[in-house]
Scaffold this active site. Structure first.
Site, short mmCIF file in Angstrom:
data_model
loop_
_atom_site.label_atom_id
_atom_site.label_comp_id
_atom_site.label_asym_id
_atom_site.label_seq_id
_atom_site.Cartn_x
_atom_site.Cartn_y
_atom_site.Cartn_z
N ARG A 147 0.84 -1.21 0.00
CA ARG A 147 0.00 0.00 0.00
C ARG A 147 0.87 1.26 0.00
O ARG A 147 2.06 1.20 0.21
CB ARG A 147 -0.88 0.02 1.25
CG ARG A 147 -1.81 -1.17 1.38
CD ARG A 147 -2.45 -1.25 2.77
NE ARG A 147 -3.19 -0.04 3.07
CZ ARG A 147 -2.96 0.76 4.11
NH1 ARG A 147 -2.00 0.48 4.96
NH2 ARG A 147 -3.67 1.84 4.30
N ASP B 80 5.21 -10.80 9.75
CA ASP B 80 4.99 -9.79 10.80
C ASP B 80 6.32 -9.52 11.47
O ASP B 80 6.95 -10.45 11.99
CB ASP B 80 3.97 -10.34 11.81
CG ASP B 80 3.59 -9.30 12.87
OD1 ASP B 80 4.22 -8.22 12.92
OD2 ASP B 80 2.68 -9.59 13.65
N ASN C 282 10.95 -0.37 3.73
CA ASN C 282 9.90 0.66 3.72
C ASN C 282 8.89 0.46 4.86
O ASN C 282 8.33 1.42 5.36
CB ASN C 282 9.19 0.59 2.36
CG ASN C 282 7.90 1.37 2.34
OD1 ASN C 282 7.90 2.59 2.22
ND2 ASN C 282 6.77 0.68 2.48
N TYR D 233 9.21 6.38 17.70
CA TYR D 233 9.35 6.41 16.23
C TYR D 233 10.58 7.23 15.84
O TYR D 233 11.42 6.77 15.05
CB TYR D 233 8.08 7.01 15.62
CG TYR D 233 8.15 7.27 14.13
CD1 TYR D 233 7.87 6.25 13.22
CD2 TYR D 233 8.49 8.53 13.63
CE1 TYR D 233 7.93 6.48 11.85
CE2 TYR D 233 8.56 8.77 12.26
CZ TYR D 233 8.27 7.73 11.38
OH TYR D 233 8.34 7.96 10.03
N LYS E 245 13.99 5.93 13.90
CA LYS E 245 14.42 6.44 12.58
C LYS E 245 15.80 7.09 12.66
O LYS E 245 16.61 6.98 11.73
CB LYS E 245 13.38 7.42 12.03
CG LYS E 245 12.05 6.78 11.64
CD LYS E 245 12.17 5.89 10.39
CE LYS E 245 10.82 5.38 9.92
NZ LYS E 245 10.88 4.52 8.73
N PRO F 157 11.65 11.14 3.95
CA PRO F 157 10.53 11.95 3.49
C PRO F 157 10.04 12.92 4.56
O PRO F 157 10.22 12.69 5.75
CB PRO F 157 9.43 10.93 3.19
CG PRO F 157 10.07 9.59 3.26
CD PRO F 157 11.27 9.74 4.15
N GLY F 158 9.42 13.98 4.10
CA GLY F 158 8.67 14.86 4.99
C GLY F 158 7.24 14.36 5.04
O GLY F 158 6.98 13.18 4.78
N1 LIG Z 1 3.72 8.76 4.92
C1 LIG Z 1 4.54 9.78 5.15
O1 LIG Z 1 4.18 10.96 4.96
C2 LIG Z 1 5.95 9.52 5.63
C3 LIG Z 1 6.69 10.56 6.16
C4 LIG Z 1 7.97 10.30 6.60
C5 LIG Z 1 8.52 9.05 6.51
N2 LIG Z 1 7.77 8.04 5.99
C6 LIG Z 1 8.35 6.70 5.93
O2 LIG Z 1 8.17 6.18 4.62
C7 LIG Z 1 7.84 4.78 4.68
C8 LIG Z 1 6.50 4.53 4.00
O3 LIG Z 1 5.51 5.37 4.57
P1 LIG Z 1 3.96 4.96 4.55
O4 LIG Z 1 3.22 6.06 5.22
O5 LIG Z 1 3.58 4.52 3.19
O6 LIG Z 1 4.02 3.68 5.53
P2 LIG Z 1 2.81 2.99 6.30
O7 LIG Z 1 1.62 2.96 5.42
O8 LIG Z 1 2.64 3.58 7.65
O9 LIG Z 1 3.42 1.52 6.53
C9 LIG Z 1 3.92 0.77 5.43
C10 LIG Z 1 3.68 -0.69 5.69
O10 LIG Z 1 4.42 -1.15 6.81
C11 LIG Z 1 3.91 -2.43 7.11
N3 LIG Z 1 4.01 -2.82 8.52
C12 LIG Z 1 3.48 -2.18 9.59
N4 LIG Z 1 3.64 -2.94 10.69
C13 LIG Z 1 4.28 -4.07 10.30
C14 LIG Z 1 4.70 -5.24 10.97
N5 LIG Z 1 4.47 -5.44 12.27
N6 LIG Z 1 5.34 -6.18 10.26
C15 LIG Z 1 5.57 -6.03 8.93
N7 LIG Z 1 5.18 -4.95 8.24
C16 LIG Z 1 4.53 -3.99 8.91
C17 LIG Z 1 2.41 -2.40 6.74
O11 LIG Z 1 2.15 -3.52 5.90
P3 LIG Z 1 0.67 -4.17 5.84
O12 LIG Z 1 -0.23 -3.07 5.33
O13 LIG Z 1 0.80 -5.31 4.90
O14 LIG Z 1 0.30 -4.59 7.24
C18 LIG Z 1 2.25 -1.06 6.02
O15 LIG Z 1 1.42 -1.11 4.88
C19 LIG Z 1 7.86 4.41 6.16
O16 LIG Z 1 9.11 3.88 6.50
C20 LIG Z 1 7.64 5.74 6.86
O17 LIG Z 1 8.18 5.78 8.18
C21 LIG Z 1 6.49 8.24 5.56
#
Ligand SMILES: NC(=O)c1ccc[n+]([C@@H]2O[C@H](COP(=O)([O-])OP(=O)(O)OC[C@H]3O[C@@H](n4cnc5c(N)ncnc54)[C@H](OP(=O)(O)O)[C@@H]3O)[C@@H](O)[C@H]2O)c1
Length: 249
Positions: free
Chosen positions: A15, A63, A100, A162, A166, A191-192
């Site tokens: 996703r 997991d 990721n 968190y 990171k 990312p922001g």
């Molecule tokens: N979104 C932002 O604006 C943002 C900002 C800064 C940094 N980031 C970083 O960029 C990356 C992607 O962001 P995102 O928002 O797309 O991530 P997200 O949707 O929060 O998480 C990505 C995936 O991590 C998996 N995950 C969560 N818990 C898990 C577990 N216990 N075991 C295995 N997998 C697990 C989930 O997979 P399932 O759905 O299959 O459970 C989820 O779909 C992350 O590392 C995040 O910290 C994102």
């Protein structure tokens, strides 16, 4: 590294940013292994879509939490090694690892519990470490990109476990870059505010102060990841894709 014909494992690839990474890697000619935890349906649908578009794609479940610390229900082994082994078994080889998958909970210092720290660090720090280890034990030449967060440059106190995870992963990215050279490059993308917790498209929630005044896009993050994977002379680098947010501290 030329991406065409390479095989990439993307954790949390079903996703949001992970799925966009899988799509972009496949569009560049990569074979893609989509790791998922709960999003089995989305992972299978994405793999099927990639295959319809001519790419090779597989899914692997795992997991990264070893237990429920509140209930005392633990298992000893982490699933990272099994995920890498299964990815290699289905795809035959691996060249690229994109760490990721992550969890993001807002917890301030005074509310933080041991259970919450363990739960966040297992997914956000221990899993990437063990995945890099498992990958590097089996892959001689390749590239790793760790998804970080622009919070690594600040002292924002609203998500303590968190942010600490990171920040440590940023350090680990540089350490691993040295340790795994010359065969494997290791870089980070920070990312922001790209997406809020439950939205995929545009969001009305404020992104906070951003010097460039635009919310960074998923595609901007994807572009940075591809750039780092393609760059043979870059390792230990962290690219902020945050519209300048890290400059504000
Ligand atoms: N979104 C932002 O604006 C943002 C900002 C800064 C940094 N980031 C970083 O960029 C990356 C992607 O962001 P995102 O928002 O797309 O991530 P997200 O949707 O929060 O998480 C990505 C995936 O991590 C998996 N995950 C969560 N818990 C898990 C577990 N216990 N075991 C295995 N997998 C697990 C989930 O997979 P399932 O759905 O299959 O459970 C989820 O779909 C992350 O590392 C995040 O910290 C994102």
């Amino acid at each position: 590294m030329q991406l065409k014909g390479k095989t990439a494992l993307v954790t949390g690839g079903a996703r949001r940013i992970g799925a966009a990474l899988c799509e972009a890697l496949a569009a560049e000619g990569c074979r893609v292994v989509i790791h998922y935890n709960r999003s089995a349906h989305s992972a299978e649908a994405l793999a099927a879509r990639l295959r319809r578009n001519g790419a090779q794609a597989w899914t692997v479940a795992g997991d990264f939490r070893t237990g429920n610390y509140r209930s005392g229900n633990h298992r000893m082994s982490h699933s990272a090694d099994r995920v890498v082994r299964q990815a290699m078994a289905v795809a035959g080889k691996l060249d690229i690892l994109v760490n990721n998958a992550a969890v993001f909970d807002k917890q301030r210092l005074l509310q933080v519990t041991t259970a919450a720290i363990r739960a966040e660090w297992e997914v956000n720090l221990l899993a990437p470490l063990l995945l890099m280890q498992a990958f590097a034990r089996r892959v001689k030449r390749g590239g790793i990109v760790n998804l970080l967060d622009c919070r690594i440059a600040s002292h924002q106190s609203d998500a303590v476990p968190y942010s600490l995870a990171k920040k440590s992963l940023a350090d680990l990215t540089r350490l691993a870059a040295l340790e795994l050279a010359p065969g494997i490059t290791v870089n980070g993308v920070a990312p922001g505010p790209v997406l809020t917790a439950d939205t995929v498209g545009a969001t009305r929630e404020s992104a906070g102060p951003l010097p460039l005044k635009i919310r960074p896009s998923v595609q901007a993050v994807v572009k940075a990841v591809l750039f780092l994977l393609e760059s043979d002379a870059i390792t230990g680098q962290i690219v902020f894709v945050d519209s300048g947010r890290h400059l504000l501290g």
